[in-house]
Scaffold this motif. Structure first.
Motif, PDB file in Angstrom:
ATOM      1  N   ARG A   1       0.847  -1.191   0.000  1.00  0.00           N
ATOM      2  CA  ARG A   1       0.000   0.000   0.000  1.00  0.00           C
ATOM      3  C   ARG A   1       0.882   1.240   0.000  1.00  0.00           C
ATOM      4  O   ARG A   1       1.602   1.503   0.948  1.00  0.00           O
ATOM      5  CB  ARG A   1      -0.902   0.000   1.242  1.00  0.00           C
ATOM      6  N   GLY A   2       0.851   1.985  -1.105  1.00  0.00           N
ATOM      7  CA  GLY A   2       1.580   3.247  -1.178  1.00  0.00           C
ATOM      8  C   GLY A   2       0.687   4.398  -0.766  1.00  0.00           C
ATOM      9  O   GLY A   2      -0.522   4.358  -0.970  1.00  0.00           O
ATOM     10  N   LEU A   3       1.290   5.438  -0.184  1.00  0.00           N
ATOM     11  CA  LEU A   3       0.527   6.574   0.324  1.00  0.00           C
ATOM     12  C   LEU A   3       1.148   7.872  -0.163  1.00  0.00           C
ATOM     13  O   LEU A   3       2.366   8.068  -0.073  1.00  0.00           O
ATOM     14  CB  LEU A   3       0.502   6.539   1.851  1.00  0.00           C
ATOM     15  N   VAL A   4       0.292   8.768  -0.674  1.00  0.00           N
ATOM     16  CA  VAL A   4       0.715  10.090  -1.131  1.00  0.00           C
ATOM     17  C   VAL A   4      -0.105  11.130  -0.379  1.00  0.00           C
ATOM     18  O   VAL A   4      -1.339  11.105  -0.431  1.00  0.00           O
ATOM     19  CB  VAL A   4       0.525  10.262  -2.648  1.00  0.00           C
TER      20      VAL A   4
ATOM     21  N   ARG B   1       4.494  14.842  -8.620  1.00  0.00           N
ATOM     22  CA  ARG B   1       4.806  13.713  -9.501  1.00  0.00           C
ATOM     23  C   ARG B   1       5.933  12.870  -8.914  1.00  0.00           C
ATOM     24  O   ARG B   1       5.922  11.636  -9.014  1.00  0.00           O
ATOM     25  CB  ARG B   1       5.174  14.205 -10.895  1.00  0.00           C
ATOM     26  N   VAL B   2       6.907  13.528  -8.295  1.00  0.00           N
ATOM     27  CA  VAL B   2       7.988  12.787  -7.618  1.00  0.00           C
ATOM     28  C   VAL B   2       7.412  11.962  -6.473  1.00  0.00           C
ATOM     29  O   VAL B   2       7.788  10.799  -6.269  1.00  0.00           O
ATOM     30  CB  VAL B   2       9.074  13.746  -7.102  1.00  0.00           C
ATOM     31  N   ALA B   3       6.487  12.551  -5.711  1.00  0.00           N
ATOM     32  CA  ALA B   3       5.877  11.830  -4.590  1.00  0.00           C
ATOM     33  C   ALA B   3       5.117  10.600  -5.079  1.00  0.00           C
ATOM     34  O   ALA B   3       5.176   9.531  -4.460  1.00  0.00           O
ATOM     35  CB  ALA B   3       4.947  12.762  -3.810  1.00  0.00           C
ATOM     36  N   VAL B   4       4.396  10.734  -6.192  1.00  0.00           N
ATOM     37  CA  VAL B   4       3.710   9.578  -6.771  1.00  0.00           C
ATOM     38  C   VAL B   4       4.732   8.539  -7.224  1.00  0.00           C
ATOM     39  O   VAL B   4       4.573   7.337  -6.979  1.00  0.00           O
ATOM     40  CB  VAL B   4       2.813  10.014  -7.944  1.00  0.00           C
ATOM     41  N   GLY B   5       5.803   8.995  -7.859  1.00  0.00           N
ATOM     42  CA  GLY B   5       6.853   8.071  -8.292  1.00  0.00           C
ATOM     43  C   GLY B   5       7.491   7.339  -7.128  1.00  0.00           C
ATOM     44  O   GLY B   5       7.774   6.140  -7.219  1.00  0.00           O
ATOM     45  N   ARG B   6       7.719   8.038  -6.024  1.00  0.00           N
ATOM     46  CA  ARG B   6       8.297   7.391  -4.832  1.00  0.00           C
ATOM     47  C   ARG B   6       7.385   6.280  -4.328  1.00  0.00           C
ATOM     48  O   ARG B   6       7.855   5.203  -3.950  1.00  0.00           O
ATOM     49  CB  ARG B   6       8.521   8.432  -3.732  1.00  0.00           C
ATOM     50  N   ALA B   7       6.077   6.533  -4.328  1.00  0.00           N
ATOM     51  CA  ALA B   7       5.138   5.499  -3.890  1.00  0.00           C
ATOM     52  C   ALA B   7       5.129   4.320  -4.858  1.00  0.00           C
ATOM     53  O   ALA B   7       5.055   3.157  -4.439  1.00  0.00           O
ATOM     54  CB  ALA B   7       3.744   6.095  -3.749  1.00  0.00           C
TER      55      ALA B   7
ATOM     56  N   ALA C   1       7.563   3.244  -6.691  1.00  0.00           N
ATOM     57  CA  ALA C   1       8.842   2.530  -6.730  1.00  0.00           C
ATOM     58  C   ALA C   1       8.811   1.247  -5.919  1.00  0.00           C
ATOM     59  O   ALA C   1       9.542   0.292  -6.223  1.00  0.00           O
ATOM     60  CB  ALA C   1       9.962   3.448  -6.229  1.00  0.00           C
ATOM     61  N   LEU C   2       7.983   1.196  -4.893  1.00  0.00           N
ATOM     62  CA  LEU C   2       7.886   0.005  -4.047  1.00  0.00           C
ATOM     63  C   LEU C   2       6.901  -1.023  -4.608  1.00  0.00           C
ATOM     64  O   LEU C   2       6.620  -2.029  -3.969  1.00  0.00           O
ATOM     65  CB  LEU C   2       7.472   0.405  -2.628  1.00  0.00           C
ATOM     66  N   LYS C   3       6.357  -0.756  -5.796  1.00  0.00           N
ATOM     67  CA  LYS C   3       5.447  -1.657  -6.502  1.00  0.00           C
ATOM     68  C   LYS C   3       4.249  -2.057  -5.643  1.00  0.00           C
ATOM     69  O   LYS C   3       3.984  -3.242  -5.419  1.00  0.00           O
ATOM     70  CB  LYS C   3       6.198  -2.902  -6.983  1.00  0.00           C
ATOM     71  N   PRO C   4       3.493  -1.066  -5.164  1.00  0.00           N
ATOM     72  CA  PRO C   4       2.318  -1.390  -4.348  1.00  0.00           C
ATOM     73  C   PRO C   4       1.202  -1.965  -5.205  1.00  0.00           C
ATOM     74  O   PRO C   4       1.160  -1.767  -6.425  1.00  0.00           O
ATOM     75  CB  PRO C   4       1.921  -0.027  -3.778  1.00  0.00           C
ATOM     76  N   GLU C   5       0.279  -2.649  -4.551  1.00  0.00           N
ATOM     77  CA  GLU C   5      -0.927  -3.108  -5.233  1.00  0.00           C
ATOM     78  C   GLU C   5      -1.992  -2.025  -5.270  1.00  0.00           C
ATOM     79  O   GLU C   5      -2.886  -2.049  -6.123  1.00  0.00           O
ATOM     80  CB  GLU C   5      -1.479  -4.353  -4.533  1.00  0.00           C
ATOM     81  N   ILE C   6      -1.913  -1.085  -4.324  1.00  0.00           N
ATOM     82  CA  ILE C   6      -2.897  -0.013  -4.257  1.00  0.00           C
ATOM     83  C   ILE C   6      -2.194   1.264  -3.852  1.00  0.00           C
ATOM     84  O   ILE C   6      -1.281   1.253  -3.009  1.00  0.00           O
ATOM     85  CB  ILE C   6      -4.036  -0.361  -3.271  1.00  0.00           C
ATOM     86  N   LEU C   7      -2.579   2.362  -4.475  1.00  0.00           N
ATOM     87  CA  LEU C   7      -2.022   3.675  -4.167  1.00  0.00           C
ATOM     88  C   LEU C   7      -3.111   4.509  -3.506  1.00  0.00           C
ATOM     89  O   LEU C   7      -4.211   4.655  -4.056  1.00  0.00           O
ATOM     90  CB  LEU C   7      -1.528   4.346  -5.448  1.00  0.00           C
ATOM     91  N   LEU C   8      -2.805   5.050  -2.328  1.00  0.00           N
ATOM     92  CA  LEU C   8      -3.750   5.817  -1.524  1.00  0.00           C
ATOM     93  C   LEU C   8      -3.315   7.275  -1.552  1.00  0.00           C
ATOM     94  O   LEU C   8      -2.182   7.591  -1.185  1.00  0.00           O
ATOM     95  CB  LEU C   8      -3.758   5.292  -0.085  1.00  0.00           C
ATOM     96  N   LEU C   9      -4.210   8.168  -1.981  1.00  0.00           N
ATOM     97  CA  LEU C   9      -3.835   9.562  -2.201  1.00  0.00           C
ATOM     98  C   LEU C   9      -4.774  10.482  -1.427  1.00  0.00           C
ATOM     99  O   LEU C   9      -5.993  10.469  -1.641  1.00  0.00           O
ATOM    100  CB  LEU C   9      -3.888   9.901  -3.694  1.00  0.00           C
TER     101      LEU C   9
END
Length: 272
Positions: A90-93, A154-160, A162-170
């Protein structure tokens, strides 16, 4: 024969399930109930937007999904496992990018990979790949303060990613941007989502933004937040905000939210 083959395909289980989810904080006075009785499924590669008035608990639910807050009631499952803490699935922005000013853009993008002890050369290759995906290849060796607000997001989204999450939470990531930049960032995020395998959950209080982005819009009541309605958005992409269908959808959502916004405003006045 085609119908028979189709019938044998098992439906894909949802990536995320929320069942009877609630969140209450203990305070010096009465308990503060933020969320109550949330039941929600999120499919793989689905784009879901949480929409509601300020203070309705939509960001709280996002942090529960991220594992940054603990449930008071119910259960959240992601990828078959209960969510009890943060994880790389789970990536978080955030609204604020929280980039490290002393690191380059490339180093910011791969900071999580450095914490996982990935070798430097491999991290550089990942940074190059991710920054190409978000349209910032030439910024890899720049510092965050050399970039515009939209570029930092855009960098913050890219950082999230990079860890290959299944879901991105913004969490309202474009809220601080001007109108023109915000529209371009919505286009950017849609393109990133379409090219990836991630699901996305996006928090906003902006109706136009919700319609621009979502496969489904989850409309919240005022506090304590409950799900008032889940609205599918069947408009073709890319979406034209001037089209009759877009306006019909925003009018419907405005009607749904009108009473909730009034109640939220009245609640804020009582607290003051």
């Amino acid at each position: 024969m085609i119908q028979a083959d189709y019938a044998t395909q098992a439906p894909q289980p949802p990536l995320v399930t929320c069942r009877a989810v609630g969140k209450t904080w203990d305070t010096d006075g009465a308990p503060f109930v933020a969320l109550r009785d949330i039941d929600l499924d999120i499919a793989r590669r689905e784009f879901v937007v949480f929409l509601g008035p300020s203070g309705c608990g939509k960001s709280t639910l996002l942090y529960l999904l991220a594992g940054l807050e603990q449930l008071t009631q119910g259960q959240i499952v992601c990828g078959g496992a209960p969510v009890t803490r943060p994880g790389t699935d789970r990536g978080l922005v955030f609204q604020e990018t929280s980039l490290f000013p002393w690191l380059t853009v490339g180093e910011n993008v791969t900071f999580g990979l450095k914490m996982q002890h990935m070798p430097k050369d491999a991290r550089r290759r990942v940074a190059e790949e991710i920054l190409e995906r978000v349209g910032l290849s030439e910024a890899i060796d720049k510092r965050p303060d050399q970039l515009s607000g939209g570029m930092r997001q855009r960098v913050a989204v890219g950082r999230a990613l990079a860890l290959k999450p299944e879901i991105l939470l913004l969490d309202e990531p474009f809220g601080a941007l001007d109108v023109q930049t915000r529209a371009k960032m919505q286009e950017f995020l849609t393109q990133v989502w379409q090219r990836s395998n991630v699901s996305m959950v996006f928090v906003t209080h902006d109706i136009d933004e919700a319609v621009s982005l979502a496969d489904r819009i989850v409309v919240f009541t005022s506090r304590p937040g409950r799900i008032k309605s889940i609205i599918p958005v069947d408009l073709p992409r890319p979406r034209d905000s001037r089209s009759p269908g877009f306006h019909a959808m925003t009018d419907h959502l405005t009607d749904l939210l009108r009473d909730e916004v009034d109640r939220a405003f009245a609640e804020q006045e009582r607290v003051r």
